[in-house]
Design a protein around this motif. Structure first.
Motif, PDB file in Angstrom:
ATOM      1  N   PRO A  42       0.799  -1.233   0.000  1.00 23.28           N
ATOM      2  CA  PRO A  42       0.000   0.000   0.000  1.00 23.28           C
ATOM      3  C   PRO A  42       0.828   1.276   0.000  1.00 23.28           C
ATOM      4  N   SER A  43       1.979   1.279   0.673  1.00 27.29           N
ATOM      5  CA  SER A  43       2.799   2.488   0.752  1.00 27.29           C
ATOM      6  C   SER A  43       3.328   2.934  -0.607  1.00 27.29           C
ATOM      7  N   GLN A  82      -1.395   0.294   6.484  1.00 29.43           N
ATOM      8  CA  GLN A  82      -1.145   1.644   5.987  1.00 29.43           C
ATOM      9  C   GLN A  82      -2.196   2.096   4.976  1.00 29.43           C
ATOM     10  N   LEU A  83      -3.093   1.212   4.602  1.00 27.04           N
ATOM     11  CA  LEU A  83      -4.015   1.484   3.503  1.00 27.04           C
ATOM     12  C   LEU A  83      -4.907   2.697   3.777  1.00 27.04           C
ATOM     13  N   PHE A 111      -5.111   5.904   1.301  1.00 28.03           N
ATOM     14  CA  PHE A 111      -6.358   6.302   0.649  1.00 28.03           C
ATOM     15  C   PHE A 111      -6.654   7.777   0.916  1.00 28.03           C
ATOM     16  N   ALA A 112      -6.453   8.203   2.167  1.00 25.15           N
ATOM     17  CA  ALA A 112      -6.723   9.594   2.529  1.00 25.15           C
ATOM     18  C   ALA A 112      -5.821  10.537   1.733  1.00 25.15           C
ATOM     19  N   GLU A 113      -4.558  10.163   1.583  1.00 21.23           N
ATOM     20  CA  GLU A 113      -3.611  10.979   0.819  1.00 21.23           C
ATOM     21  C   GLU A 113      -4.039  11.111  -0.636  1.00 21.23           C
ATOM     22  N   ILE A 172     -11.171   6.900  -6.309  1.00 22.01           N
ATOM     23  CA  ILE A 172     -10.842   5.524  -5.935  1.00 22.01           C
ATOM     24  C   ILE A 172     -12.124   4.718  -5.827  1.00 22.01           C
ATOM     25  N   GLU A 173     -12.146   3.561  -6.486  1.00 18.60           N
ATOM     26  CA  GLU A 173     -13.282   2.654  -6.379  1.00 18.60           C
ATOM     27  C   GLU A 173     -12.765   1.285  -5.939  1.00 18.60           C
ATOM     28  N   VAL A 174     -13.517   0.627  -5.065  1.00 19.75           N
ATOM     29  CA  VAL A 174     -13.073  -0.639  -4.482  1.00 19.75           C
ATOM     30  C   VAL A 174     -13.995  -1.778  -4.898  1.00 19.75           C
TER      31      VAL A 174
END
Length: 279
Positions: free
Chosen positions: A31-32, A63-64, A68-70, A78-80
Motif C-alpha cells: 500500500p505504501s 497503511q491502507l 487512501f486519505a492521501e 478511488i473505487e473498491v
C-alpha cells in the motif's frame, strides 16, 4: 480501481478480466507504494489503473487507510471491488491449490480465513461493489467485472439481474432480492419440465400467469424510484436477484424479461443465471 478480498475468492480472475478491458493492473502492491504508482501512471498517461491489494502485504496492509486519505486529498477517484466467498468454497479452492493462506501460519486453514475476514472487514464495509463468488464460475465472474467496469457510463447506473434458486441459498452480494415462487411452477407440467426459462414455451407460460405482468411493472417502478437515490449516494452498480425454487424456470424467465425491459429504458444491464444447469 482497488481489487481486494479473500484469498481464493477470485482476485486473479477479476484482475485478468480488467486487463482484458484495457486496464493497467498491478498485483500485490504494498500500500505504501500506491502513491508512487499513481504518479507514474499519470506521467505515462495511464487513465485506467487497477491495483490488487490484499493481506499478502501483512502488516503493510495497515497503511491502507492513510494512503487512501492521501490520494483522496489529491482528487483521485478511488473505487473498491471486494471479492468474497463462504468458508466452504474457500477451503475447497485452497485445498485444490495445496497452498496455505497468507495469514494461516502454523494454524488451521479456517484460522487463516478468520484472520483475513477480520483484517479486511473495514475495507469490505467501504467497498463500492461486493461480489460473492461462492456459486459462480470464473466465466461468470469475468462477465460481472466486464459489466461493471467495461465502459464509462458517467452517471448512469449499471444493473446485474441474477436468477437463482432458493434451495441453493441466497446470493449474498445482491442489493435487492425478489421472490417469484408465487407463480405456478412449470416443473409440474411434463412437457415444460425439461426446458428452462430461456425457452419460448416456458417464458410464455410464466409471463402469462396472473400476477407476472403486475410484478414486472411494479419492479420497473421500484427501480425507477431507487435508481436516482443510488446515483446520489455514489452507487453505480446494482445487483437485482430474482429467485424461485430451483432457479430453472420462473426466476430465469422473469429475469430475462426484466432485463429486456431495462434495456428498453437504455439502462446498461447484464442478465446471468446462477443456478441454471444445477440439479
Amino acid at each position: 480501481m482497488i481489487i481486494t478480498g479473500l484469498s481464493g475468492a477470485g482476485r486473479r480472475t477479476a484482475a485478468h478480466a480488467m486487463e482484458d478491458l484495457g486496464w493497467y493492473v498491478v498485483d500485490n502492491l504494498p500500500p505504501s507504494l500506491l502513491p508512487n504508482l499513481v504518479d507514474l501512471a499519470r506521467g505515462k498517461g495511464i487513465g485506467k489503473l487497477g491495483v490488487v491489494l490484499d493481506v499478502r502485504s501483512r502488516t503493510l496492509f495497515e497503511q491502507l487507510g492513510s494512503v487512501f486519505a492521501e490520494l483522496t486529498e489529491q482528487g483521485l477517484d478511488i473505487e473498491v471491488l471486494y471479492l468474497e466467498a463462504d468458508d466452504a468454497a474457500i477451503v475447497k479452492r485452497q485445498e485444490s491449490t495445496r497452498r496455505p493462506l497468507p495469514l494461516q501460519g502454523d494454524g488451521r486453514l479456517m484460522d487463516g480465513i478468520e484472520k483475513e475476514r477480520a483484517m479486511l472487514s473495514t475495507l469490505r464495509a467501504s467497498a463500492d461493489l461486493v461480489v460473492d463468488t461462492t456459486n459462480i464460475n470464473v466465466h461468470q465472474l469475468a462477465a460481472r467485472v466486464a459489466h461493471a467496469y467495461g465502459g464509462d457510463e458517467g452517471n448512469r447506473i449499471r444493473v446485474a439481474v441474477m436468477s437463482f434458486g432458493f434451495k441453493n441459498g441466497l446470493p449474498l452480494d445482491a442489493d435487492l432480492v425478489l421472490d417469484v415462487r408465487f407463480l405456478p411452477n412449470p416443473h409440474w407440467i411434463p412437457e415444460l419440465r425439461p426446458q428452462t426459462g430461456l425457452s419460448e414455451a416456458v417464458s410464455s407460460y410464466v409471463l402469462a400467469q396472473p400476477g407476472a405482468e403486475d410484478f414486472l411493472t411494479r419492479l420497473e417502478g421500484l427501480f425507477e424510484t431507487m435508481a436516482p437515490g443510488y446515483i446520489r449516494e455514489g452507487k453505480r452498480q446494482v445487483t437485482v436477484a430474482i429467485g424461485c425454487t430451483g432457479g430453472k424456470h420462473r426466476s430465469t424467465a422473469m429475469s430475462e424479461e426484466f432485463g429486456r425491459r431495462l434495456r428498453a429504458r437504455d439502462v446498461p444491464v447484464t442478465v446471468m443465471h446462477r443456478d441454471l444447469g444445477k440439479e
